[in-house]
Structures are given as structure tokens and as C-alpha cells.
Design a protein around this motif. Structure first.
Motif, PDB file in Angstrom:
ATOM      1  N   THR A 121      46.886  34.721  40.088  1.00 10.67           N
ATOM      2  CA  THR A 121      45.969  35.837  39.846  1.00 10.67           C
ATOM      3  C   THR A 121      45.780  36.681  41.106  1.00 10.67           C
ATOM      4  O   THR A 121      46.135  36.267  42.211  1.00 10.67           O
ATOM      5  N   ALA A 176      42.289  49.958  42.704  1.00 11.28           N
ATOM      6  CA  ALA A 176      41.034  49.524  43.330  1.00 11.28           C
ATOM      7  C   ALA A 176      41.179  48.258  44.174  1.00 11.28           C
ATOM      8  O   ALA A 176      40.460  48.070  45.152  1.00 11.28           O
ATOM      9  N   GLN A 177      42.105  47.369  43.815  1.00  9.79           N
ATOM     10  CA  GLN A 177      42.266  46.129  44.590  1.00  9.79           C
ATOM     11  C   GLN A 177      43.242  46.284  45.756  1.00  9.79           C
ATOM     12  O   GLN A 177      43.481  45.338  46.513  1.00  9.79           O
TER      13      GLN A 177
END
Ligand SMILES: O=C(O)c1cc(=O)[nH]c(=O)n1[C@@H]1O[C@H](COP(=O)(O)O)[C@@H](O)[C@H]1O
Length: 273
Positions: A147, A214-215
Motif C-alpha cells: 500500500t 496529493a501523496q
């Protein structure tokens, strides 16, 4: 058409590996939607209309709807997608995982209630927690592997028989669980080296790759590490960077979303070879 074929057709039709994530956060919605009981539906369908020719998939994240009791709006968004953009895969991001009897209900929720082409699931409870999804042989099962979040390393990097656990998940899915060819894996764009490792293990299996936008994941490294020989193989997700793309008050949110989706699609395509 089954999920994998539909995804493949969408990659080609829109010349895109971009998955547009639908994560409607009420506090960030334009003011005209905030006091409207149908505001989430209106916001999401405008985003869909503005980006549908640039996307290979749409991925609503169920928590953003369930937290507000807005499941009916999610149902309506899914119906809207199926009616207006039937060639674009609809991925329900629910990250479910439970014993078989309960998983069967989650599968019905994703595939029947919401009509999703695929759903994200957690492999932690093992094969019998995944089998109920597999019974829907035309639908996709997208299994968490490596993840995008830093805390994913707590378990996914544990060494088991000399290899990190996420690699065992990739191998298990590729060699055993994917007997019907309906599986995909989630690997974060924030970890391009691990993305390359997973690609080497799973061949051409599609990967859902969140973590650009955004990450902060690097698009060039993501595409180089995760693409298949034909320059596809991924649904590279961006949610907040597209949904909340307006730079100044008064700017049209849907036009801003389209601008960022186009830039992102094209930035991805630059590196597909
Ligand atoms: O399964 C997912 O989609 C997922 C897996 C993962 O490892 N990391 C991750 O961010 N996601 C989801 O991808 C989306 C990322 O959103 P943005 O960071 O706003 O682009 C959110 O809906 C997350 O729940």
C-alpha cells in the motif's frame, strides 16, 4: 465483457492509465454543494463528465459516502456511470476483508448494489475470505499488496522465508488465487522499487497504483517501474489533486479538475514508451 477486458479497452479508447478517484469530502466541496442533500451526487457527476474521456477507470471510495449516510448518492453515481460511460470500469474502493459468509454480503454490496466492475479487498484473512468475490467471475478483485502509506511497511515488509510479506501476497495471487484471471493488485506509487518487484512477480496482471498527486508519488518512476511490455498494465489513481484542483476562489471546479486530469494523463503517457 469481463473486468480485465473492459479495462484493457478503456486503456486504449482513452489512451489513458489514469484512474480518477471519487473521494468527496464535504468540507472541501464548492459551497453550492454543501447544503444540498444531493450535493455529493452533483459534484461527483460533474467531475465524471469533465474527466470521462481522460480516464481508464473511476474509483469511488466508500468511506466518504458511508460516513455521511450518503450511500444512496453513491448508488446513483454508480448508476450514472453505468448508464453514461458503460465502457469505463467502475472500481468500488472498500478494502473489505472478512470470513466467507460475511464476504459474500460484501461481494453482493459491491457487485450487485453498486454494480461495480471491481472491488478492493484486503488479503489478510486468506483465500476463503476472497473466494466469495471470485464467484462473480466477470468482476474484478483488486487485492492490497504494497500500500501507498508509510505504515504499510509495518506488516508488508516483514521478512517471511527471506522475502518481504508483500512479495508473498503478489506470488500467492499470481500463482493461486488468480485461477480465473480476474485479479489485480494494489501497489502504491510512493514505492516505485517495490512496484518493479511486484511487476516482475505478476507478469501482466493489472495494478491499481494510488499515490501520485496529493501523496507526492513520482509519475516517471511509477510508470517506468509498473508498466507492462506494451506500456499499459496500470490504473494510476489520483483523487484529491483532481477533485480539489481549483487554484483560486470562483474558478470552475470541473474545468480545474479536467485541467489536472489532462496534465496527469499526459504526464503518464510521456513515460509509457
Ligand atoms: O486501494 C486504494 O485505492 C488505496 C490503496 C493505497 O495503498 N493507498 C491509497 O491511497 N488508496 C486510496 O487511493 C486514494 C488516494 O487518494 P489521493 O491521495 O487523494 O490521490 C484514496 O481513496 C485511498 O483510500
Amino acid at each position: 465483457m469481463n473486468f480485465i477486458n473492459k479495462l484493457s479497452a478503456a486503456w486504449t479508447a482513452n489512451d489513458s492509465l489514469l484512474c480518477v478517484g471519487l473521494d468527496p469530502d464535504m468540507a472541501k466541496l464548492p459551497p453550492q454543494f454543501q447544503n444540498d442533500p444531493d450535493g455529493i451526487f452533483k459534484f461527483c457527476t460533474e467531475i465524471i463528465d469533465a474527466t470521462a474521456d481522460l480516464a481508464c477507470s473511476f474509483k469511488p471510495q466508500i468511506a466518504y459516502f458511508a460516513a455521511l449516510g450518503a450511500e444512496r448518492q453513491l448508488e446513483n453515481i454508480c448508476s450514472y456511470l453505468r448508464a453514461n460511460y458503460p465502457h469505463i470500469p467502475l472500481i468500488l474502493d472498500a478494502k473489505r476483508g472478512d470470513i466467507g459468509a460475511t464476504a459474500r454480503q460484501y461481494a453482493r454490496e459491491a457487485y450487485d448494489r453498486y454494480g461495480a466492475d471491481a472491488v478492493t479487498v484486503n488479503p489478510y484473512m486468506g483465500s476463503d475470505s476472497i473466494e466469495p468475490y471470485m464467484e462473480w467471475s466477470e468482476r474484478g478483485v483488486i487485492i492490497l499488496c504494497r500500500t501507498s502509506n508509510a505504515g504499510g511497511s509495518d506488516l508488508q515488509f516483514l521478512q517471511v522465508d527471506g522475502k518481504p510479506l508483500y512479495q508473498h501476497v503478489a506470488r500467492l495471487v499470481a500463482q493461486k488465487w488468480n485461477s480465473n484471471g480476474q485479479c489485480a493488485l494494489v501497489v502504491g506509487a510512493t514505492y516505485p522499487e517495490e512496484l518493479a518487484q511486484v511487476r516482475a512477480i505478476v507478469g501482466d496482471m493489472p495494478l491499481l497504483v494510488p499515490g501520485i498527486g496529493a501523496q507526492g508519488g513520482d509519475i516517471a518512476a511509477t510508470v517506468a517501474s509498473g508498466k507492462t511490455a506494451d506500456g499499459s498494465g496500470m490504473m494510476i489513481n489520483s483523487s484529491r489533486a483532481i477533485l480539489y484542483a481549483t487554484r483560486q476562489p470562483g474558478e470552475d471546479f470541473a474545468a480545474a479538475a479536467r485541467r489536472v486530469a489532462l496534465e496527469t494523463r499526459d504526464a503518464i503517457n510521456l513515460h509509457r514508451g
